[in-house]
Design a protein around this motif. Structure first.
Motif, short mmCIF file in Angstrom:
data_model
loop_
_atom_site.label_atom_id
_atom_site.label_comp_id
_atom_site.label_asym_id
_atom_site.label_seq_id
_atom_site.Cartn_x
_atom_site.Cartn_y
_atom_site.Cartn_z
N ASP A 64 -1.37 -0.57 -1.26
CA ASP A 64 -1.30 -1.76 -0.39
C ASP A 64 -2.73 -2.27 -0.23
OD1 ASP A 64 -1.55 0.76 0.91
OD2 ASP A 64 -1.18 -0.14 2.86
N TYR A 108 6.87 4.58 2.70
CA TYR A 108 7.41 3.23 2.69
C TYR A 108 8.54 3.04 3.70
CZ TYR A 108 4.72 1.90 -1.43
OH TYR A 108 3.70 1.59 -2.29
N GLN A 134 5.67 -4.01 -0.02
CA GLN A 134 6.65 -3.11 0.58
C GLN A 134 7.60 -2.48 -0.45
OE1 GLN A 134 6.51 -2.63 4.09
NE2 GLN A 134 7.86 -0.91 3.70
N VAL A 139 -2.04 5.45 -0.35
CA VAL A 139 -1.28 4.49 0.45
C VAL A 139 -1.59 4.76 1.91
CG1 VAL A 139 0.79 5.97 0.49
CG2 VAL A 139 1.06 3.50 0.70
N VAL A 195 4.53 -0.54 5.10
CA VAL A 195 3.67 0.24 4.21
C VAL A 195 2.20 0.12 4.64
CG1 VAL A 195 3.44 -1.64 2.54
CG2 VAL A 195 3.11 0.72 1.80
#
Lengths: 207, 398
Positions: free
Chosen positions: B49, B358, B331, B346, B362
């Protein structure tokens, strides 16, 4: 002119992560950074199968930069810090040029093959390991697999392929019909990751 | 020309506000320095992300910058009656919002000291490069437009010249929003972003929150006696806001239906928005925009207080849309097979598995990011307030 590519035999891969480690050592990757990883196609956790005994099903997919023929990343880099090497078709990174905007990471469809050095690179050892001329890592730039450019430009093969105990990986010139990779692609059935993205990856998964 | 065109001195409150904005700006810059020295690991962003609050706010402020310029240039470009001489304040608001938007790009960069490379090694195939070019042009044009308006009032620039500049500024404003949308919309790798509608939709969203901002600013300035504005002009603005809200909702409806109807992966995206972790943002956006439109369309509801509420609702709704668009883009990972994660993989890597990371949103920002964001917005507020104090932005007497 060549187009370097790789075949990964999913029937041979045992998910041992030797490639992950070989890549990490040879490229002197900082802590927490992996340019190639082993993904498990099966259950919810690594190394777990889908289904119930005796019908469990599991396969390993090693994932790193796909060195696409039509890369999404190079097009969007505002300064050309990631670019396709015209001689070899390898998608390369210029750490000194990267402005750290992470546009390439957003553009790449292959989740997580590009990684950003979110802080000053730290290492488990006090001295650098691996290839002497592997480029030095920098804070706040994007990096990824280069097909071990420092090795292949000297006639060697990528580290992940060298160390693979199952000999699942092969690397070579896809434009040369007599190369091992071309022969494997011609003789075996294969898959390409996210083929409908239109990126035309140079990594072929033999199935 | 007249005394009303002289710079406003402003009261004590204005001076205090300027000082507060300046202090917050300095604090924001200090936090940015912390981010640069200690590393962006202090933000919530990670490899899977890789964009977060900064790019969300960038989109949002590019949108906010629309209203002022478009509202003041449309009547002039088409030779219609203007909206009560608020155009100078409106354009100044635009300029401040544009500066803030550029600020958000800068703090998002890992290597801000290499920013000069953008002009030396420009890769013209990059939508980000297009946006930088258009954004710079937009900023310069807005300044030229403001200057030309002032000179025209002094009789030094002809009305025709001003009209020509307003047409160019209007085209440039539409381009800014479209090209900003293309940074996302041209990425086939994120299904939520990859839609031809994204460009027009960014324009409509920009008009919604831009108009809303102008309404809030104008009502506030009228309240403190900075300017006078006939209520019918405000009603005109409110009706425009209502119409823009409806267009935005219409686009959203078209896009959701087109994505969801075939049932494939597009339906997963729709489900993620409507019922998934981003649902609170989705529904705030839908309900906020609809309520704002309702207030704007019902004559009895078009009171000043209600119009401020409608505008704030519209602005919040569009902010929610930006969050939903940015986080929503990350996402749903294209490759979701499990692997060994590290601290850089992440935001929620400690959850242990891909699926767990997730489960909620996220991405979520850290306090450092929030602090930097406050600092940059304070910079915009500082510019806005200093402009109101020092620049001759009051409506000229007819």
């Amino acid at each position: 002119m060549a187009r370097y590519g790789m075949t990964i035999d999913t029937k041979r891969c045992v998910g041992c992560n030797a490639c992950t480690v070989a890549c990490k050592i040879n490229n002197n990757l900082p802590n927490g950074i992996m340019w190639t990883r082993v993904l498990t196609e099966g259950g919810d956790a690594p190394d777990t199968p889908a289904g119930v005994f005796p019908n469990g099903k599991m396969r390993y997919v090693t994932l790193s930069c796909q060195h696409c023929e039509n890369p999404a990343c190079t097009k969007v880099c505002p300064v050309g810090a990631t670019y396709k090497d015209p001689e070899t078709g390898v998608v390369r990174q210029d750490y000194d040029k990267c402005i750290g905007c992470r546009m390439c990471m957003a553009a790449c469809p292959y989740t997580g093959v590009r990684s950003f050095n979110w802080e000053e690179p730290a290492y488990a050892l006090e001295y650098a390991v691996g290839d002497a001329d592997a480029p030095e890592h920098q804070k706040h730039v994007v990096e990824k697999c280069t097909f071990c450019y420092q090795r292949t430009s000297q006639g060697k093969t990528p580290a992940c392929m060298d160390l693979c105990p199952a000999r699942a990986r092969n690397w070579g010139d896809l434009d040369d019909p007599s190369s091992k990779v071309s022969e494997l692609i011609a003789s075996r059935s294969y898959q390409q990751l996210l083929a409908d993205e239109g990126t035309r990856p140079s990594v072929y998964y033999l199935v | 020309m007249t005394t009303s065109n002289a710079p406003a001195k402003g009261g004590k409150a204005l001076n205090i506000a300027i000082i507060v904005a300046a202090v917050l700006t300095v604090a924001g810059i200090a936090l940015w320095a912390v981010q640069l020295t200690g590393g962006m690991v202090q933000t919530g962003m990670r490899n899977l992300d890789s964009w977060g609050l900064y790019i969300t706010m960038f989109m949002f402020f590019v949108g906010l910058s629309a209203g002022g310029l478009i509202i003041s240039s449309i009547p002039r470009a088409f030779g219609l009656e203007g909206i009560g001489g608020i155009s100078k304040v409106a354009v100044w608001t635009s300029i401040c919002a544009t500066v803030v938007a550029i600020g958000f790009v800068v703090v998002d960069m890992g290597q801000p000291f290499r920013v000069w490379e953008l002009f030396v090694y420009s890769n013209l195939s990059s939508p980000l490069m297009w946006d930088i070019i258009v954004l710079m042009t937009y900023l310069i044009l807005s300044c030229v437009y403001l200057w030309a308006t002032l000179r025209a009032e002094a009789g030094k620039v002809s009305q025709l010249a001003l009209r020509v500049i307003s047409v160019i500024a209007l085209v440039c404003a539409v381009m800014v929003h479209t090209v900003t949308a293309w940074i996302f919309g041209l990425q086939a790798s994120h299904e939520l972003w990859h839609t031809a509608l994204l460009g027009p939709w960014f324009v409509s969203s920009a008009l919604v929150c831009g108009t809303a901002l102008v309404i809030v600013v104008v009502i506030a300035l009228r309240k403190v006696g900075y300017l006078e504005l006939d209520q019918r002009h405000l009603v005109k603005l409110a009706k425009m806001l209502g119409a823009f809200c409806m267009v935005d909702l219409y686009f959203f409806g078209c896009d959701l239906l087109t994505a969801g109807f075939p049932g494939g992966t597009g339906a997963e995206v729709v489900e993620m928005l409507v019922f998934g972790p981003l649902a609170p943002f989705f529904w705030t956006e839908i309900v906020g925009t609809a309520l704002a439109a309702a207030i704007c369309f019902v004559p009895a509801a078009r009171k000043n207080g209600m119009l401020v509420i409608a505008s704030v609702l519209a602005i919040v709704a569009i902010l929610c849309k930006r969050v939903q668009l940015l986080v929503g883009g990350f996402q749903i990972p294209n490759v979701d097979m499990p692997f060994a994660m590290t601290q850089y993989t992440v935001t929620n890597w400690q959850a242990g598995s891909m699926a767990a990371a997730y489960e909620g949103m996220v991405y979520w920002p850290t306090m450092l990011e929030v602090g930097v964001v406050v600092g940059i917005i304070a910079l915009g507020a500082l510019l806005l307030l200093v402009g109101i104090k020092k620049l001759p932005l009051k409506p000229a007497e007819k």
